[in-house]
Write a protein that holds these residues in place. Structure first.
Motif, PDB file in Angstrom:
ATOM      1  N   GLY A   1     -65.439  36.414  34.126  1.00  0.00           N
ATOM      2  CA  GLY A   1     -66.013  35.095  33.933  1.00  0.00           C
ATOM      3  C   GLY A   1     -65.590  34.471  32.624  1.00  0.00           C
ATOM      4  O   GLY A   1     -64.824  33.509  32.592  1.00  0.00           O
ATOM      5  N   SER A   2     -66.064  35.031  31.515  1.00  0.00           N
ATOM      6  CA  SER A   2     -65.748  34.482  30.203  1.00  0.00           C
ATOM      7  C   SER A   2     -64.271  34.698  29.878  1.00  0.00           C
ATOM      8  O   SER A   2     -63.596  35.543  30.465  1.00  0.00           O
ATOM      9  CB  SER A   2     -66.619  35.141  29.131  1.00  0.00           C
ATOM     10  OG  SER A   2     -66.267  36.504  28.965  1.00  0.00           O
ATOM     11  N   TRP A   3     -63.786  33.946  28.881  1.00  0.00           N
ATOM     12  CA  TRP A   3     -62.367  34.039  28.552  1.00  0.00           C
ATOM     13  C   TRP A   3     -61.990  35.389  27.974  1.00  0.00           C
ATOM     14  O   TRP A   3     -60.897  35.896  28.234  1.00  0.00           O
ATOM     15  CB  TRP A   3     -61.963  32.905  27.592  1.00  0.00           C
ATOM     16  CG  TRP A   3     -61.347  31.774  28.349  1.00  0.00           C
ATOM     17  CD1 TRP A   3     -61.913  30.578  28.643  1.00  0.00           C
ATOM     18  CD2 TRP A   3     -60.053  31.774  28.966  1.00  0.00           C
ATOM     19  NE1 TRP A   3     -61.063  29.817  29.406  1.00  0.00           N
ATOM     20  CE2 TRP A   3     -59.904  30.512  29.613  1.00  0.00           C
ATOM     21  CE3 TRP A   3     -59.014  32.678  29.039  1.00  0.00           C
ATOM     22  CZ2 TRP A   3     -58.755  30.163  30.323  1.00  0.00           C
ATOM     23  CZ3 TRP A   3     -57.862  32.327  29.746  1.00  0.00           C
ATOM     24  CH2 TRP A   3     -57.740  31.100  30.377  1.00  0.00           C
ATOM     25  N   LEU A   4     -62.872  36.013  27.205  1.00  0.00           N
ATOM     26  CA  LEU A   4     -62.526  37.326  26.674  1.00  0.00           C
ATOM     27  C   LEU A   4     -62.439  38.353  27.798  1.00  0.00           C
ATOM     28  O   LEU A   4     -61.621  39.273  27.745  1.00  0.00           O
ATOM     29  CB  LEU A   4     -63.532  37.768  25.607  1.00  0.00           C
ATOM     30  CG  LEU A   4     -63.048  38.926  24.720  1.00  0.00           C
ATOM     31  CD1 LEU A   4     -61.769  38.563  23.981  1.00  0.00           C
ATOM     32  CD2 LEU A   4     -64.126  39.351  23.726  1.00  0.00           C
ATOM     33  N   GLU A   5     -63.268  38.211  28.828  1.00  0.00           N
ATOM     34  CA  GLU A   5     -63.132  39.070  30.007  1.00  0.00           C
ATOM     35  C   GLU A   5     -61.750  38.880  30.636  1.00  0.00           C
ATOM     36  O   GLU A   5     -61.065  39.853  30.977  1.00  0.00           O
ATOM     37  CB  GLU A   5     -64.196  38.726  31.048  1.00  0.00           C
ATOM     38  CG  GLU A   5     -65.618  39.080  30.682  1.00  0.00           C
ATOM     39  CD  GLU A   5     -66.588  38.549  31.722  1.00  0.00           C
ATOM     40  OE1 GLU A   5     -66.585  39.076  32.860  1.00  0.00           O
ATOM     41  OE2 GLU A   5     -67.326  37.593  31.424  1.00  0.00           O
ATOM     42  N   LYS A   6     -61.349  37.620  30.832  1.00  0.00           N
ATOM     43  CA  LYS A   6     -60.073  37.345  31.480  1.00  0.00           C
ATOM     44  C   LYS A   6     -58.899  37.875  30.663  1.00  0.00           C
ATOM     45  O   LYS A   6     -57.892  38.331  31.211  1.00  0.00           O
ATOM     46  CB  LYS A   6     -59.914  35.835  31.691  1.00  0.00           C
ATOM     47  CG  LYS A   6     -60.917  35.231  32.664  1.00  0.00           C
ATOM     48  CD  LYS A   6     -60.698  33.742  32.808  1.00  0.00           C
ATOM     49  CE  LYS A   6     -61.764  33.096  33.674  1.00  0.00           C
ATOM     50  NZ  LYS A   6     -61.717  33.599  35.060  1.00  0.00           N
ATOM     51  N   LEU A   7     -59.021  37.836  29.343  1.00  0.00           N
ATOM     52  CA  LEU A   7     -57.934  38.289  28.487  1.00  0.00           C
ATOM     53  C   LEU A   7     -57.854  39.803  28.389  1.00  0.00           C
ATOM     54  O   LEU A   7     -56.764  40.372  28.320  1.00  0.00           O
ATOM     55  CB  LEU A   7     -58.092  37.697  27.083  1.00  0.00           C
ATOM     56  CG  LEU A   7     -57.881  36.189  26.923  1.00  0.00           C
ATOM     57  CD1 LEU A   7     -58.181  35.764  25.488  1.00  0.00           C
ATOM     58  CD2 LEU A   7     -56.462  35.783  27.312  1.00  0.00           C
TER      59      LEU A   7
END
Length: 383
Positions: free
Chosen positions: A176-182
């Motif tokens: 969900g969050s951008w740090l998750e995606k990264l």
């Protein structure tokens, strides 16, 4: 600098070829299984689904509902049992499971004991679950996993005809969050780029090991031969430690593609991503500061340096061809890894930011160990 950048591009070309070949070595979980020699008894419990749960009130019911949809419609079918261990939760986890199991008696709640000294919390929870299980095989899943339709029948097929063995795989990761995606897809990136997947099953060397605690199928005989979780009671990365113990015991292991059977969202915000990976990264390299530094330095050289030089290339135009080539090759490597995990290919464009985040979390993981501040996860402190 041009020579350095072209050398980096050459290394990335080799890495791309290896990664593209390596991800093709991962067998599909649904294609595992044998048709001969029914070594698992036809009567009694064949599979124990075991779920350690600590402070999982936001996850546990959806997890149980997904398992419920996979169970045989005939409730008299006793091939599968489901046991949930409440690991001394501080929220409503136990109450929710108790209500759920009261309506469906195929689910059983066990109250966990206080963690003894020397044990990691999850490892002790898994150990207690093994003491309660009656199945010929265990399937460990996390509370944040979601089983897909027919997943458990696929497990029964995979273990059919096998009295021993260990099978694991990485669930499809939801972010969900951008740090998750990264950061979350970097698990698959690391395996695609650095672990010869074929050697996980083909070699008895415990160094060639990868597992995910959200999906581990292990026979009772193999679990006992390897010493179970008790053999590595203090290991933060307990799933890989268990696979290595199985290898040392001489039993077969398989790393498979399990995305058709299970998905999960490991973390729900940037803080959880930071804390979870901070806990695991230093432990994952055997608590070797030298090895961690070497890995992070290589990542910086291969994936950050070309991007940084690309940014300054307007001032130094001679760097543009080599820097752009290195950046594009880095994107290609990440795209291969992401595609093998079912992740959006556009994430590969952000490979420098993924690497930067991993470097930052890795440094924080090492510093926490070096200065004794430890790691906090689910309300527990670990060193």
């Amino acid at each position: 600098m041009e020579i350095v950048l072209w050398s980096v591009a050459a290394l990335l070309s080799l890495q791309l070829v290896f990664a593209a070949w390596n991800v093709r070595q991962l067998p599909l979980f649904g294609q595992l299984g044998h048709s001969s020699g029914k070594l698992i008894p036809e009567e009694g419990v064949q599979l124990s689904v075991l779920i350690p749960a600590r402070n999982e009130q936001g996850n546990i019911i959806e997890c149980l509902q997904s398992i419920q949809r996979c169970l045989p419609a005939n409730q008299s079918d006793k091939r599968i049992e489901v046991i949930i261990l409440d690991d001394r939760s501080e929220d409503e986890t136990a109450r929710l499971v108790e209500q759920f199991s009261a309506e469906d008696q195929r689910f059983r709640l066990v109250r966990g004991l206080e963690k003894p000294d020397g044990w990691v919390g999850k490892a002790y929870a898994c150990h207690q679950l093994s003491m309660q299980a009656r199945g010929a095989w265990y399937l460990y899943v996390d509370a944040d996993t979601r089983l897909r339709q027919s997943a458990l029948e696929t497990v029964l097929q995979a273990i059919s005809g096998q009295a021993i063995g260990f099978i694991s795989g990485f669930p499809e990761q939801q972010t969900g969050s951008w740090l998750e995606k990264l950061v979350v897809p970097m698990m698959g990136f690391t395996i695609a780029c650095h672990l010869p997947i074929r050697l996980v099953s083909a070699s008895s060397d415990p160094r060639f090991a990868a597992a995910h605690g959200g999906w581990i199928a292990i026979s009772r005989a193999t679990y006992e031969a390897a010493g179970g979780h008790e053999a590595n009671a203090g290991q933060l990365v307990d799933d890989v430690a268990l696979m290595r113990a199985v290898k040392r015991a001489g039993h077969p292991v398989v790393l498979a593609d399990v995305r058709q059977q299970v998905s999960m969202r490991m973390y729900h915000n940037a803080s959880e991503v930071w804390s979870g990976y901070k806990k695991n990264i230093f432990a994952g390299v055997g608590r070797s500061g030298l090895l961690l530094a070497a890995v992070l330095a290589i990542y910086v050289l291969l994936y950050l340096l070309p991007f940084m030089m690309l940014l300054v290339s307007p001032l130094y135009p001679a760097l543009l061809p080599s820097a752009l080539t290195g950046y594009l090759l880095g994107i290609a490597v990440k795209a291969v890894a992401d595609r093998s995990q079912g992740q959006p290919w556009l994430l590969a464009l952000f490979i420098p930011f993924s690497i930067g985040a991993v470097v930052a979390i890795g440094a924080a993981s090492w510093l926490s160990a070096k200065f004794g501040t430890g790691y906090v996860w689910k309300g527990r402190m670990y060193e």
